[in-house]
Design a protein around this motif. Sequence first.
Motif, PDB file in Angstrom:
ATOM      1  N   TYR A   1      -1.809  -3.037   4.903  1.00 30.42           N
ATOM      2  CA  TYR A   1      -0.822  -2.191   4.236  1.00 30.42           C
ATOM      3  C   TYR A   1       0.228  -3.007   3.485  1.00 30.42           C
ATOM      4  O   TYR A   1       0.823  -2.494   2.523  1.00 30.42           O
ATOM      5  CB  TYR A   1      -0.217  -1.216   5.241  1.00 30.42           C
TER       6      TYR A   1
ATOM      7  N   MET B   1       5.063   2.953   4.720  1.00 31.86           N
ATOM      8  CA  MET B   1       3.873   3.385   3.991  1.00 31.86           C
ATOM      9  C   MET B   1       3.520   4.823   4.362  1.00 31.86           C
ATOM     10  O   MET B   1       3.737   5.260   5.497  1.00 31.86           O
ATOM     11  CB  MET B   1       2.681   2.484   4.321  1.00 31.86           C
TER      12      MET B   1
ATOM     13  N   ALA C   1      -1.328  -3.350   0.238  1.00 30.16           N
ATOM     14  CA  ALA C   1      -1.183  -2.096  -0.503  1.00 30.16           C
ATOM     15  C   ALA C   1       0.205  -1.972  -1.117  1.00 30.16           C
ATOM     16  O   ALA C   1       0.344  -1.628  -2.300  1.00 30.16           O
ATOM     17  CB  ALA C   1      -1.463  -0.911   0.419  1.00 30.16           C
TER      18      ALA C   1
ATOM     19  N   LEU D   1       0.298   7.446   4.446  1.00 23.68           N
ATOM     20  CA  LEU D   1      -1.152   7.379   4.512  1.00 23.68           C
ATOM     21  C   LEU D   1      -1.741   8.774   4.623  1.00 23.68           C
ATOM     22  O   LEU D   1      -1.113   9.699   5.164  1.00 23.68           O
ATOM     23  CB  LEU D   1      -1.607   6.573   5.745  1.00 23.68           C
TER      24      LEU D   1
ATOM     25  N   PRO E   1      -3.670   4.446   2.197  1.00 16.91           N
ATOM     26  CA  PRO E   1      -2.296   4.474   1.681  1.00 16.91           C
ATOM     27  C   PRO E   1      -2.232   5.103   0.297  1.00 16.91           C
ATOM     28  O   PRO E   1      -3.103   4.878  -0.546  1.00 16.91           O
ATOM     29  CB  PRO E   1      -1.921   2.992   1.622  1.00 16.91           C
TER      30      PRO E   1
END
Length: 683
Positions: free
Chosen positions: A91, A108, A94, A110, A116
Amino acid sequence: MPNRLANETSPYLLQHAHNPVDWYPWGAEALERARAEDRPILLSVGYSACHWCHVMERESFENAETVALMNELFVNVKVDREERPDVDSIYMTAVQQMTGHGGWPMTMFLTPRGEPFYGGTYYPPEPRYGMPSFRQVLRAVAEAWRERRADVERSAGAMRDALAQSGAVHAESPSAVDGAVPDAAYASLAARFDPRWGGFGGAPKFPQAMILEFLLRQWKRTGEEEALRMADVTLRKMADGGMYDHVGGGFARYSVDAQWLVPHFEKMLYDNALLTRTYLHAWQATHDDAHRRVVEETFGWVEREMTSPEGGFYSALDADSEGEEGKFYLWTPAEVDELLGSDDGPLFRRYYDVSEAGNFEGRNILHTARAMDDVAAAAGVAPERLRAVVERGRQVLYEARAKRVWPGLDDKVLTSWNAMMLHAFAEAARVFEREDWRSIAVRSAEFLTTALRPEGRLLRTYKEGRAKIPAFLEDHALLVDALIAVYEATWDARWVREARSLADDMLARFWAEDEGIFYDTASDAEQLVVRPRDVFDNATPSGNSAAVMALLRLGELTGEARYREVAERVLGGMAEYMARVPLGFGHLLCALDFSLAAPVEIAIIGNPSSDETRALVRTASRIYLPNAVLAGKRDGDDGADDLIPLLRDRTALGGRATAYVCERLACRQPVSDPDELARQLAI
């Protein structure tokens, strides 16, 4: 009422156990609820010593209005990045692709499948710094999930594909690797070097221990004196600066300025493990006791403050105490004079540049701006007098500081970080002939190979009698390398057997034969949105670079060609990356140096407690030989000969301790005289 995090062992998760947020730890329960209720997941990732993680907790996770939105609109998951580097890695990649930057706390959003679709790092409680407030973000994300689901799904799918592509970073077609790769890397580093303060680039400035190790190796390989100077200058400036704890020993995480003066005050186990080995190697290269002092003082800090009753090493000390960053470490002139008196106080302050104006928010971070002899001359006192004042003053200030409110301690034990510190203790014990450090290393090795491997499989984390989470590639690789160092310090072949067992497990679980690279997670690990593999060395060695180094060293010691073959496949495929982006491959460049060299194999036969045997070991250990492996046994004890071919048929000639210097098991004339051994090792 505590939330679900109260059942965890991570100090970071436990810090959030009494938040009114309906937190889940990462796992199937949270994902299943998100799927069942068709809610997005809010993933918050941080670690216990993270200053801005604490700030966001106070501002948002304890705020009733914010918490109400979180609990109504999302399934909230909290992750300790140090326990779950796999989740963090995915992540963080990401968020970097989404925003162009990363950091912690990481926030984040999701899908229930873990994909994500939106994220960032720290969000303030009100709009500022050009950022929306956290509540604005929560409402906007929830609205998008409800009203524009198709757009969110497309975004999530695109990010999933991007992560898969990023995770597919793989070795290029293996190519012949020669000295041109480290030479190109060195040229790139030299162009970025800060000649005044050391290090690379400007503020903020990180220690880059693995890059400094590579510079020492480059000097040894090529004779390039500038490489040694770059490493030496950087190490000196760091130890003089405020990033080094002059009262208690050990280094803070990094310097917010280019002069190493103002640290980010958190003290991490891994930084200090890597740096003590670098200072140790710098001492071997220069025999300058300034480097030795840093090793001794840093180990003193680890022994006093960072060692568990079982023999493990704790993870970190927080940056904050009493809600203020760095408060524990700061001094005023009045405090120093009150503690040391009107004669010694001003001398101590002069040496450590303690002023009324201060250098950090009106108070002082201790640092040494001038050499002791120069300060003594300016003060009109003998250097011996100033040295005595400084030594007494450091002890007095330490005792006074110990009565302050301490920074938070992250007392979980992580296998990979412990392995790095174990390695440092074992190697330094051999070099400096410190039995106390040798005992610490053996105790640590026994703890890691039992408590963290209770049923044959290595685990990641331990706290209060509970070991959990299947270990990652970095845990296996760094522990293999550390156990080799323990063997070299003890001659106990048990540690080579343990290293081989772990290495074989590592190859079975993490090696991708068809791709020529390792994954970070085991083949039977929990399935995440992608299977991560990070090839870049960051604050710690990547799992791949650690595996390459460990396999090269283990292969050299055991004669197992398959270990070296795997390592060289990775090196051959990563050669172009190393040459282009050396700052991202410090440890892998060190492994490449080992691979390119003709490693020095040293076998010593004799009674390890005898003066003549110790003289040979001392000679072999105090020279900077980064590509040496050392094996030893008592004369007549052939129990390890099948495990370590270097020992096979080696005897103590004439009943005297004897050293054999070999290359690929072809040995020079055996010697019993330390001076003659030194001549053979002068390569």
